[in-house]
Design a protein around this motif. Sequence first.
Motif, PDB file in Angstrom:
ATOM      1  N   TYR A  33      29.533  24.927  11.115  1.00 47.61           N
ATOM      2  CA  TYR A  33      28.787  24.414  12.253  1.00 47.61           C
ATOM      3  C   TYR A  33      27.657  23.509  11.780  1.00 47.61           C
ATOM      4  N   CYS A  34      27.415  22.450  12.517  1.00 51.27           N
ATOM      5  CA  CYS A  34      26.197  21.696  12.274  1.00 51.27           C
ATOM      6  C   CYS A  34      25.206  22.023  13.386  1.00 51.27           C
ATOM      7  N   ALA A  35      23.937  21.837  13.076  1.00 54.91           N
ATOM      8  CA  ALA A  35      22.887  22.171  14.019  1.00 54.91           C
ATOM      9  C   ALA A  35      21.687  21.262  13.771  1.00 54.91           C
ATOM     10  N   SER A  36      20.839  21.134  14.774  1.00 56.21           N
ATOM     11  CA  SER A  36      19.676  20.257  14.650  1.00 56.21           C
ATOM     12  C   SER A  36      18.398  20.992  15.019  1.00 56.21           C
ATOM     13  N   LYS A  37      17.317  20.570  14.389  1.00 57.95           N
ATOM     14  CA  LYS A  37      15.984  21.095  14.696  1.00 57.95           C
ATOM     15  C   LYS A  37      14.976  19.999  14.406  1.00 57.95           C
ATOM     16  N   THR A  38      13.765  20.180  14.889  1.00 55.37           N
ATOM     17  CA  THR A  38      12.793  19.094  14.786  1.00 55.37           C
ATOM     18  C   THR A  38      11.913  19.167  13.546  1.00 55.37           C
ATOM     19  N   SER A  39      12.007  20.245  12.770  1.00 56.25           N
ATOM     20  CA  SER A  39      11.199  20.321  11.554  1.00 56.25           C
ATOM     21  C   SER A  39      12.012  20.966  10.440  1.00 56.25           C
ATOM     22  N   VAL A  40      11.499  20.920   9.244  1.00 57.70           N
ATOM     23  CA  VAL A  40      12.191  21.540   8.118  1.00 57.70           C
ATOM     24  C   VAL A  40      11.653  22.941   7.826  1.00 57.70           C
ATOM     25  N   GLN A  41      10.719  23.409   8.621  1.00 57.25           N
ATOM     26  CA  GLN A  41      10.217  24.756   8.422  1.00 57.25           C
ATOM     27  C   GLN A  41      11.312  25.761   8.730  1.00 57.25           C
ATOM     28  N   ARG A  42      11.417  26.784   7.877  1.00 52.70           N
ATOM     29  CA  ARG A  42      12.425  27.822   8.068  1.00 52.70           C
ATOM     30  C   ARG A  42      13.801  27.198   8.276  1.00 52.70           C
ATOM     31  N   ILE A  43      14.118  26.221   7.470  1.00 49.73           N
ATOM     32  CA  ILE A  43      15.329  25.438   7.692  1.00 49.73           C
ATOM     33  C   ILE A  43      16.588  26.226   7.430  1.00 49.73           C
ATOM     34  N   GLY A  44      16.491  27.345   6.753  1.00 47.47           N
ATOM     35  CA  GLY A  44      17.665  28.165   6.494  1.00 47.47           C
ATOM     36  C   GLY A  44      17.910  29.240   7.540  1.00 47.47           C
ATOM     37  N   VAL A  45      17.102  29.257   8.575  1.00 47.84           N
ATOM     38  CA  VAL A  45      17.180  30.296   9.597  1.00 47.84           C
ATOM     39  C   VAL A  45      17.901  29.762  10.828  1.00 47.84           C
ATOM     40  N   ALA A  46      19.038  30.340  11.141  1.00 45.27           N
ATOM     41  CA  ALA A  46      19.854  29.838  12.245  1.00 45.27           C
ATOM     42  C   ALA A  46      19.106  29.859  13.581  1.00 45.27           C
ATOM     43  N   ALA A  47      18.313  30.887  13.805  1.00 46.25           N
ATOM     44  CA  ALA A  47      17.614  31.031  15.083  1.00 46.25           C
ATOM     45  C   ALA A  47      16.593  29.924  15.322  1.00 46.25           C
ATOM     46  N   GLU A  48      16.222  29.199  14.260  1.00 47.13           N
ATOM     47  CA  GLU A  48      15.227  28.135  14.393  1.00 47.13           C
ATOM     48  C   GLU A  48      15.833  26.824  14.890  1.00 47.13           C
ATOM     49  N   TYR A  49      17.155  26.744  14.957  1.00 46.54           N
ATOM     50  CA  TYR A  49      17.819  25.506  15.358  1.00 46.54           C
ATOM     51  C   TYR A  49      17.976  25.445  16.871  1.00 46.54           C
ATOM     52  N   ASP A  50      17.872  24.236  17.376  1.00 47.38           N
ATOM     53  CA  ASP A  50      17.864  24.046  18.830  1.00 47.38           C
ATOM     54  C   ASP A  50      19.249  23.765  19.400  1.00 47.38           C
ATOM     55  N   TYR A  51      20.036  22.989  18.680  1.00 52.08           N
ATOM     56  CA  TYR A  51      21.341  22.578  19.196  1.00 52.08           C
ATOM     57  C   TYR A  51      22.410  22.829  18.139  1.00 52.08           C
ATOM     58  N   TRP A  52      23.616  23.157  18.637  1.00 54.37           N
ATOM     59  CA  TRP A  52      24.722  23.494  17.760  1.00 54.37           C
ATOM     60  C   TRP A  52      25.981  22.763  18.197  1.00 54.37           C
ATOM     61  N   GLY A  53      26.820  22.471  17.211  1.00 53.88           N
ATOM     62  CA  GLY A  53      28.141  21.968  17.504  1.00 53.88           C
ATOM     63  C   GLY A  53      29.100  23.116  17.757  1.00 53.88           C
ATOM     64  N   GLN A  54      30.345  22.766  18.039  1.00 55.98           N
ATOM     65  CA  GLN A  54      31.346  23.780  18.381  1.00 55.98           C
ATOM     66  C   GLN A  54      32.022  24.368  17.142  1.00 55.98           C
ATOM     67  N   GLY A  55      31.835  23.743  15.992  1.00 57.71           N
ATOM     68  CA  GLY A  55      32.396  24.255  14.755  1.00 57.71           C
ATOM     69  C   GLY A  55      33.715  23.613  14.387  1.00 57.71           C
ATOM     70  N   THR A  56      34.006  23.607  13.100  1.00 62.08           N
ATOM     71  CA  THR A  56      35.281  23.104  12.594  1.00 62.08           C
ATOM     72  C   THR A  56      35.769  24.066  11.513  1.00 62.08           C
ATOM     73  N   GLN A  57      37.052  24.392  11.578  1.00 60.18           N
ATOM     74  CA  GLN A  57      37.612  25.388  10.668  1.00 60.18           C
ATOM     75  C   GLN A  57      37.905  24.759   9.307  1.00 60.18           C
ATOM     76  N   VAL A  58      37.456  25.431   8.269  1.00 59.09           N
ATOM     77  CA  VAL A  58      37.772  25.053   6.890  1.00 59.09           C
ATOM     78  C   VAL A  58      38.490  26.226   6.245  1.00 59.09           C
ATOM     79  N   THR A  59      39.680  25.968   5.727  1.00 58.92           N
ATOM     80  CA  THR A  59      40.461  27.011   5.079  1.00 58.92           C
ATOM     81  C   THR A  59      40.810  26.547   3.670  1.00 58.92           C
ATOM     82  N   ILE A  60      40.461  27.369   2.702  1.00 57.56           N
ATOM     83  CA  ILE A  60      40.728  27.054   1.305  1.00 57.56           C
ATOM     84  C   ILE A  60      41.781  28.021   0.786  1.00 57.56           C
ATOM     85  N   SER A  61      42.897  27.483   0.341  1.00 60.37           N
ATOM     86  CA  SER A  61      43.973  28.315  -0.173  1.00 60.37           C
ATOM     87  C   SER A  61      43.840  28.469  -1.689  1.00 60.37           C
ATOM     88  N   SER A  62      44.234  29.633  -2.178  1.00 59.03           N
ATOM     89  CA  SER A  62      44.116  29.909  -3.622  1.00 59.03           C
ATOM     90  C   SER A  62      45.372  29.493  -4.360  1.00 59.03           C
TER      91      SER A  62
END
Length: 124
Positions: A95-124
């Motif tokens: 998922y990508c997400a956007s926020k207005t500052s870089v504070q707590r940038i690793g915290v999902a709850a700090e982001y304001d908007y989210w995309g719908q997601g894209t599946q990534v599958t890695i085969s061994s």
Amino acid sequence: QVQLVESGGGLVQAGGSLRLSCQASSRAFGNYAMGWFRQAPGKEREFVAAISRSGTFTYYTDSVKGRFACSRDDAKNTVYLQMNSVKPEDTAVYYCASKTSVQRIGVAAEYDYWGQGTQVTISS
């Protein structure tokens, strides 16, 4: 309101590469720091990477440092996640997400908007 649309997911063999894109609807795209998160089945959503509003600073979780690269093209309102040397444990919905500052940038709850997601599958 910002709409985010991810693309570029798919099935890739371990050791390969993949580039995810996230296009934003907002004309004020340059005002947002952008982040990438992922969620594997049965696991919590986790921070992967982020980039500051100017693009000067990038941030990565330890497990992807040296393999993934986050960049942005403000002219295209798009942020990218280049994934190299991928591993089966990178399999998740990204998922990508956007926020207005870089504070707590690793915290999902700090982001304001989210995309719908894209599946990534890695085969061994």
